[in-house]
Write an enzyme that holds these catalytic residues in place. Structure first.
Site, PDB file in Angstrom:
ATOM      1  N   ASP A 168      36.689  34.958  42.707  1.00 45.34           N
ATOM      2  CA  ASP A 168      37.231  34.969  41.352  1.00 45.34           C
ATOM      3  C   ASP A 168      36.236  34.273  40.426  1.00 45.34           C
ATOM      4  O   ASP A 168      35.139  33.894  40.831  1.00 45.34           O
ATOM      5  CB  ASP A 168      38.610  34.295  41.297  1.00 45.34           C
ATOM      6  CG  ASP A 168      38.583  32.863  41.818  1.00 45.34           C
ATOM      7  OD1 ASP A 168      37.483  32.287  41.938  1.00 45.34           O
ATOM      8  OD2 ASP A 168      39.663  32.299  42.097  1.00 45.34           O
ATOM      9  N   CYS A 171      34.406  30.784  41.233  1.00 48.04           N
ATOM     10  CA  CYS A 171      33.672  30.649  42.498  1.00 48.04           C
ATOM     11  C   CYS A 171      32.559  29.598  42.436  1.00 48.04           C
ATOM     12  O   CYS A 171      32.362  28.846  43.387  1.00 48.04           O
ATOM     13  CB  CYS A 171      33.126  31.998  42.955  1.00 48.04           C
ATOM     14  SG  CYS A 171      31.954  32.754  41.812  1.00 48.04           S
ATOM     15  N   HIS A 378      28.373  35.586  41.794  1.00 50.20           N
ATOM     16  CA  HIS A 378      29.256  35.030  42.823  1.00 50.20           C
ATOM     17  C   HIS A 378      28.484  34.035  43.675  1.00 50.20           C
ATOM     18  O   HIS A 378      27.330  34.283  44.050  1.00 50.20           O
ATOM     19  CB  HIS A 378      29.832  36.128  43.716  1.00 50.20           C
ATOM     20  CG  HIS A 378      30.738  35.588  44.777  1.00 50.20           C
ATOM     21  ND1 HIS A 378      32.007  35.124  44.497  1.00 50.20           N
ATOM     22  CD2 HIS A 378      30.543  35.382  46.097  1.00 50.20           C
ATOM     23  CE1 HIS A 378      32.555  34.667  45.607  1.00 50.20           C
ATOM     24  NE2 HIS A 378      31.693  34.815  46.595  1.00 50.20           N
TER      25      HIS A 378
END
Length: 411
Positions: A168, A171, A378
């Protein structure tokens, strides 16, 4: 007689056709449901970007084929499939061979393993796994990008294991927080000596910023009071982790924190507040003409964050909701925590930016936190294999050629 016999044979064939095409038994339906549930829940934490629906479909098909192969015309085999063994059945099968205590212990162990599997699926940070295995599973293609990412993983596989972080917009913060709680050996001076719970009220009275704060959960408290609670919880959890005497104790704390519940998000909001407070201090120093870290000029050179107010409004308050941290904001996070974040950027393999430090003018006495990213969006956690690190916690394999990795103005 021939007509009668032929009629009987036809009747028998029709009866067999009905049996074989009757559909799934309750047992096979349960097996298919298990397969679908496993495929859907497999990615509790974010995988590599190359994963697509094809991979889960590919895994479902063999399992479903196996489930179909258990169909049989024999009534006895269908009865076996429909029968669901209970704990009493398991005990009854072995009562003649083992004692009651041994049987009870086995049942308890099975229950504990099921509970552990459920906790793992719910956790926002996965258990450690081998980097090389993960790379080969997630980046199977032969495209230029796949080959580059695999090469990056291979370069660090002997030094690190991997813990995947939920994919999400929190992160980067979550990976950093996990490293703080799992790796910190001492508290930073600002956390040890200061009453950080007073900071939200100070910011609110000086800048009137906190009214714009948004939380990912509902609360009956004022925003200032809730941020005070978040900071108090951060200090408590950080102190507990530093005081742990074993890795098992630290792991237990992390399992309690990273369950995707309110506490997880409260700690992440505390990190965001620390970033805001640091941004206010650094901007004030810039206006006074004092020395500030290099990243400050980039942070406040953006049209969308000319000052702390616009930084909060246009960037920080949206982290976790509609966006994550940008590179220059990673520098601010590391500076706020007084930790050197050493990020392996896999898509920068074979360049000087393969290992990047946040902030890049890091202090030598700041503890290192190890993260990994495939795309600067990410972030996952790297778990060091201790034998590969020096007394200061620095990897023996990656001293940058000029003493520090560069951060360009394209942040």
């Amino acid at each position: 007689m021939n007509k009668t016999a032929k009629s009987a044979c036809d009747s028998d064939r029709q009866s067999k056709k009905v049996k074989t095409s009757h559909g799934s038994t309750p047992g096979t339906q349960g097996q298919k449901a298990d397969v679908k549930g496993w495929a859907a829940g497999k990615d509790a934490c974010s995988p590599g970007p190359e994963r697509s629906a094809k991979s889960s479909n590919t895994m479902q098909k063999p399992a479903q084929k196996e489930a179909r192969s258990t169909h049989s015309d024999s009534p006895s085999s269908q009865q076996c499939l429909m029968k669901t063994p209970s704990a009493e059945d398991e005990k009854g099968d072995v009562d003649l061979y083992r004692g009651e205590e041994e049987i009870q212990k086995e049942l308890q162990d099975k229950q504990q393993s099921k509970s552990a599997a459920i906790c793992e699926a719910q956790s926002s940070v996965s258990a450690a796994e081998d980097l090389q295995t993960y790379s080969e599973r997630e980046w199977k293609g032969n495209t230029t990008k796949c080959l580059l990412i695999r090469k990056g993983y291979e370069a660090i596989a002997s030094e690190f294991n991997l813990r995947r972080v939920r994919g999400d917009n929190y992160c980067a913060l979550r990976a950093t927080l996990f490293q703080l709680l799992s790796q910190s050996k001492r508290l930073p001076a600002w956390l040890h000596d200061s009453d950080i719970t007073k900071w939200p009220k100070e910011i609110q009275s000086d800048q009137d910023f906190i009214k714009e704060w948004q939380f990912p959960f509902e609360t009956s408290k004022s925003k200032v009071q809730h941020l005070e609670q978040c900071l108090e919880l951060l200090k408590k959890r950080w102190q507990e982790s530093v005081q742990c005497k074993s890795l098992e104790e630290r792991e237990r704390i992390c399992q309690q924190v990273f369950r995707g519940h309110d506490e997880d998000y409260e700690l992440l909001e505390a990190l965001k507040f620390l970033m805001l407070r640091t941004a206010v201090q650094l901007h004030s120093d810039m206006e006074k003409g004092s020395d500030v870290p290099e990243f400050c000029w980039l942070l406040f050179a953006r049209d969308s964050s000319k000052c702390p107010k616009t930084f909060l409004t246009n960037h920080l308050r949206h982290v976790g909701f509609s966006g994550g941290l940008e590179q220059v904001e990673m520098c601010l996070l590391g500076y706020s925590l007084q930790q050197t974040m050493r990020v392996v950027r896999l898509y920068k393999c074979d360049t000087e930016e393969f290992i990047t430090y946040y902030p890049n003018d890091h202090k030598k006495d700041w503890p290192p936190l190890f993260l990994l990213t495939e795309d600067d969006r990410h972030y996952n956690v790297l778990v060091p294999k201790k034998s590969k690190f020096d007394a200061y916690g620095r990897p023996k394999w990656n001293p940058p050629s000029d003493g520090q990795s560069s951060i360009t103005t394209c942040l």
